[in-house]
Design a protein around this motif. Structure first.
Motif, PDB file in Angstrom:
ATOM      1  N   VAL A   1      12.324   4.090  11.850  1.00 25.36           N
ATOM      2  CA  VAL A   1      12.584   2.777  11.263  1.00 25.36           C
ATOM      3  C   VAL A   1      11.691   2.533  10.056  1.00 25.36           C
ATOM      4  CG1 VAL A   1      12.381   0.292  11.674  1.00 25.36           C
ATOM      5  CG2 VAL A   1      13.509   1.745  13.357  1.00 25.36           C
ATOM      6  N   PHE A   2      10.401   2.781  10.197  1.00 25.45           N
ATOM      7  CA  PHE A   2       9.479   2.427   9.127  1.00 25.45           C
ATOM      8  C   PHE A   2       9.550   3.382   7.946  1.00 25.45           C
ATOM      9  CE2 PHE A   2       8.159  -0.620  12.039  1.00 25.45           C
ATOM     10  CZ  PHE A   2       7.422  -1.551  11.343  1.00 25.45           C
ATOM     11  N   VAL A   3       9.665   4.657   8.208  1.00 28.63           N
ATOM     12  CA  VAL A   3       9.747   5.602   7.088  1.00 28.63           C
ATOM     13  C   VAL A   3      11.032   5.360   6.305  1.00 28.63           C
ATOM     14  CG1 VAL A   3      10.001   8.037   6.484  1.00 28.63           C
ATOM     15  CG2 VAL A   3       8.234   7.332   8.083  1.00 28.63           C
ATOM     16  N   LEU A   4      12.131   5.199   6.997  1.00 27.24           N
ATOM     17  CA  LEU A   4      13.390   4.968   6.294  1.00 27.24           C
ATOM     18  C   LEU A   4      13.412   3.619   5.585  1.00 27.24           C
ATOM     19  CD1 LEU A   4      16.080   6.441   8.706  1.00 27.24           C
ATOM     20  CD2 LEU A   4      15.163   7.412   6.599  1.00 27.24           C
ATOM     21  N   SER A   5      12.900   2.582   6.224  1.00 24.83           N
ATOM     22  CA  SER A   5      12.962   1.265   5.593  1.00 24.83           C
ATOM     23  C   SER A   5      11.972   1.114   4.452  1.00 24.83           C
ATOM     24  CB  SER A   5      12.749   0.164   6.625  1.00 24.83           C
ATOM     25  OG  SER A   5      11.485   0.287   7.212  1.00 24.83           O
ATOM     26  N   VAL A   6      10.922   1.909   4.420  1.00 24.77           N
ATOM     27  CA  VAL A   6       9.974   1.828   3.311  1.00 24.77           C
ATOM     28  C   VAL A   6      10.389   2.753   2.170  1.00 24.77           C
ATOM     29  CG1 VAL A   6       7.597   2.302   2.603  1.00 24.77           C
ATOM     30  CG2 VAL A   6       8.037   1.060   4.700  1.00 24.77           C
ATOM     31  N   MET A   7      10.741   3.966   2.462  1.00 26.52           N
ATOM     32  CA  MET A   7      10.971   4.942   1.404  1.00 26.52           C
ATOM     33  C   MET A   7      12.415   4.979   0.896  1.00 26.52           C
ATOM     34  SD  MET A   7       8.452   7.931   2.723  1.00 26.52           S
ATOM     35  CE  MET A   7       8.468   8.842   1.204  1.00 26.52           C
ATOM     36  N   LEU A   8      13.355   4.718   1.758  1.00 26.49           N
ATOM     37  CA  LEU A   8      14.756   4.837   1.369  1.00 26.49           C
ATOM     38  C   LEU A   8      15.185   3.849   0.278  1.00 26.49           C
ATOM     39  CD1 LEU A   8      16.922   6.802   2.222  1.00 26.49           C
ATOM     40  CD2 LEU A   8      17.736   5.130   3.861  1.00 26.49           C
TER      41      LEU A   8
ATOM     42  N   TYR B   1       0.826  -1.210   0.000  1.00 27.90           N
ATOM     43  CA  TYR B   1       0.000   0.000   0.000  1.00 27.90           C
ATOM     44  C   TYR B   1       0.859   1.258   0.000  1.00 27.90           C
ATOM     45  CZ  TYR B   1      -4.739  -1.850   0.344  1.00 27.90           C
ATOM     46  OH  TYR B   1      -5.938  -2.441   0.077  1.00 27.90           O
ATOM     47  N   CYS B   2       1.938   1.259   0.773  1.00 31.79           N
ATOM     48  CA  CYS B   2       2.814   2.442   0.812  1.00 31.79           C
ATOM     49  C   CYS B   2       3.452   2.690  -0.553  1.00 31.79           C
ATOM     50  CB  CYS B   2       3.882   2.276   1.883  1.00 31.79           C
ATOM     51  SG  CYS B   2       3.222   2.289   3.551  1.00 31.79           S
ATOM     52  N   TYR B   3       3.944   1.627  -1.170  1.00 36.45           N
ATOM     53  CA  TYR B   3       4.546   1.792  -2.494  1.00 36.45           C
ATOM     54  C   TYR B   3       3.503   2.127  -3.547  1.00 36.45           C
ATOM     55  CZ  TYR B   3       9.422   0.999  -1.622  1.00 36.45           C
ATOM     56  OH  TYR B   3      10.708   1.168  -1.215  1.00 36.45           O
ATOM     57  N   SER B   4       2.283   1.654  -3.376  1.00 38.88           N
ATOM     58  CA  SER B   4       1.215   2.016  -4.309  1.00 38.88           C
ATOM     59  C   SER B   4       0.935   3.512  -4.246  1.00 38.88           C
ATOM     60  CB  SER B   4      -0.059   1.225  -3.994  1.00 38.88           C
ATOM     61  OG  SER B   4       0.152  -0.146  -4.226  1.00 38.88           O
TER      62      SER B   4
ATOM     63  N   ILE C   1       6.227  21.268  -7.819  1.00 35.73           N
ATOM     64  CA  ILE C   1       5.150  21.402  -6.834  1.00 35.73           C
ATOM     65  C   ILE C   1       4.829  20.053  -6.189  1.00 35.73           C
ATOM     66  CG2 ILE C   1       2.705  22.011  -6.559  1.00 35.73           C
ATOM     67  CD1 ILE C   1       3.102  23.905  -8.985  1.00 35.73           C
ATOM     68  N   PHE C   2       4.961  18.978  -6.969  1.00 35.05           N
ATOM     69  CA  PHE C   2       4.546  17.666  -6.500  1.00 35.05           C
ATOM     70  C   PHE C   2       5.675  16.855  -5.855  1.00 35.05           C
ATOM     71  CE2 PHE C   2       1.484  18.952  -9.634  1.00 35.05           C
ATOM     72  CZ  PHE C   2       0.291  18.667  -8.984  1.00 35.05           C
ATOM     73  N   LYS C   3       6.847  17.420  -5.724  1.00 38.59           N
ATOM     74  CA  LYS C   3       7.964  16.717  -5.096  1.00 38.59           C
ATOM     75  C   LYS C   3       7.763  16.525  -3.593  1.00 38.59           C
ATOM     76  CE  LYS C   3      10.638  16.057  -8.613  1.00 38.59           C
ATOM     77  NZ  LYS C   3      10.861  14.725  -9.128  1.00 38.59           N
ATOM     78  N   ILE C   4       6.830  17.255  -3.008  1.00 36.21           N
ATOM     79  CA  ILE C   4       6.576  17.163  -1.574  1.00 36.21           C
ATOM     80  C   ILE C   4       5.610  16.017  -1.239  1.00 36.21           C
ATOM     81  CG2 ILE C   4       4.630  18.745  -1.451  1.00 36.21           C
ATOM     82  CD1 ILE C   4       6.081  19.927   1.046  1.00 36.21           C
ATOM     83  N   LEU C   5       4.949  15.433  -2.226  1.00 35.80           N
ATOM     84  CA  LEU C   5       3.962  14.379  -1.979  1.00 35.80           C
ATOM     85  C   LEU C   5       4.509  13.159  -1.235  1.00 35.80           C
ATOM     86  CD1 LEU C   5       1.812  14.495  -5.231  1.00 35.80           C
ATOM     87  CD2 LEU C   5       1.216  15.337  -2.963  1.00 35.80           C
ATOM     88  N   PRO C   6       5.745  12.716  -1.471  1.00 38.55           N
ATOM     89  CA  PRO C   6       6.249  11.587  -0.677  1.00 38.55           C
ATOM     90  C   PRO C   6       6.293  11.854   0.836  1.00 38.55           C
ATOM     91  CG  PRO C   6       7.536  11.792  -2.657  1.00 38.55           C
ATOM     92  CD  PRO C   6       6.624  12.992  -2.602  1.00 38.55           C
ATOM     93  N   LEU C   7       6.344  13.114   1.238  1.00 43.37           N
ATOM     94  CA  LEU C   7       6.277  13.416   2.673  1.00 43.37           C
ATOM     95  C   LEU C   7       4.909  13.038   3.243  1.00 43.37           C
ATOM     96  CD1 LEU C   7       8.138  16.827   2.869  1.00 43.37           C
ATOM     97  CD2 LEU C   7       8.953  14.577   3.563  1.00 43.37           C
TER      98      LEU C   7
ATOM     99  N   TRP D   1       3.485   6.802   9.331  1.00 48.16           N
ATOM    100  CA  TRP D   1       3.452   7.109  10.762  1.00 48.16           C
ATOM    101  C   TRP D   1       2.115   6.700  11.367  1.00 48.16           C
ATOM    102  CZ3 TRP D   1       1.682  12.321  12.769  1.00 48.16           C
ATOM    103  CH2 TRP D   1       1.803  12.394  14.158  1.00 48.16           C
ATOM    104  N   LYS D   2       1.031   6.904  10.632  1.00 48.04           N
ATOM    105  CA  LYS D   2      -0.293   6.562  11.138  1.00 48.04           C
ATOM    106  C   LYS D   2      -0.573   5.063  11.094  1.00 48.04           C
ATOM    107  CE  LYS D   2      -1.610  10.591  12.304  1.00 48.04           C
ATOM    108  NZ  LYS D   2      -1.844  10.900  13.689  1.00 48.04           N
ATOM    109  N   ALA D   3       0.353   4.260  10.570  1.00 46.84           N
ATOM    110  CA  ALA D   3       0.167   2.810  10.472  1.00 46.84           C
ATOM    111  C   ALA D   3       0.676   2.067  11.694  1.00 46.84           C
ATOM    112  CB  ALA D   3       0.873   2.276   9.233  1.00 46.84           C
ATOM    113  N   ALA D   4       1.068   2.772  12.723  1.00 55.80           N
ATOM    114  CA  ALA D   4       1.647   2.121  13.904  1.00 55.80           C
ATOM    115  C   ALA D   4       0.719   1.080  14.500  1.00 55.80           C
ATOM    116  CB  ALA D   4       2.013   3.167  14.947  1.00 55.80           C
TER     117      ALA D   4
END
Length: 178
Positions: A158-165, A105-108, A127-133, A140-143
């Motif tokens: 841990v989760f933001v870096l391991s999913v997006m990085l 879901y995150c990658y989708s 303008i749309f480069k901020i959307l990944p934030l 964060w809300k998936a805890a």
């Protein structure tokens, strides 16, 4: 249970979206074939929109862009999933499936934002480069959905870096190779 409705709900209300996704035990293979694979195809197709906006862009550079995006998302998803499974140290199949679904879901969401960026003229993309934030906020809300016990700040890191990085590292590597 409609996976596209869940995706829209994640965008509009991340907490409710994760609660809705958590109600069902969606098999990762089902989600892969009905959501993830079609979005990867759309990312590849949308890369060709640059052909209409920029004169003199060759088919080779557009194909390279499509390959970089497709490869980055596919391998980034796999790497992220296995990093989180290793981090959770849980052999439970249901929890492992939950991590795969979470990453999918995150990658989708990241792919949807990439499709939007591909379809918009290059001079408006900034303008749309901020959307990944916003995806980081959704993670964060998936805890509660993930069910891993840790402090909130550590979870976010841990989760933001391991999913997006992994996607961004792979994109940089693939860009340098091609």
């Amino acid at each position: 249970m409609n996976i596209w409705t869940n995706l829209i709900l994640l965008l509009t209300s991340p907490v409710n979206g994760w609660k809705q996704i958590g109600k069902y035990n969606i098999p990762k293979d089902y989600l892969l074939s009905k959501l993830f694979a079609p979005l990867i195809g759309l990312v590849g197709i949308s890369a060709f929109a640059l052909f209409f906006y920029e004169q003199g862009v060759g088919i080779v550079s557009i194909l390279q862009r499509a390959i970089i995006q497709i490869g980055g998302y596919y391998f980034g998803y796999n790497i992220s999933s296995y990093i989180l499974i290793a981090y959770s140290q849980n052999d439970n199949k249901a929890e492992t499936n939950r991590i795969f679904v979470f990453c999918m879901y995150c990658y989708s969401l990241l792919m949807i934002f990439s499709i939007i960026e591909n379809l918009i003229p290059p001079n408006m993309v900034i303008i749309f480069k901020i959307l990944p934030l916003y995806v980081a906020f959704i993670i964060w809300k998936a805890a509660e959905y993930i069910n891993i016990e840790m402090s909130e700040s550590r979870f976010v890191l841990v989760f933001v870096l391991s999913v997006m990085l992994p996607y961004y590292i792979l994109s940089i590597l693939l860009n340098s190779l091609l």
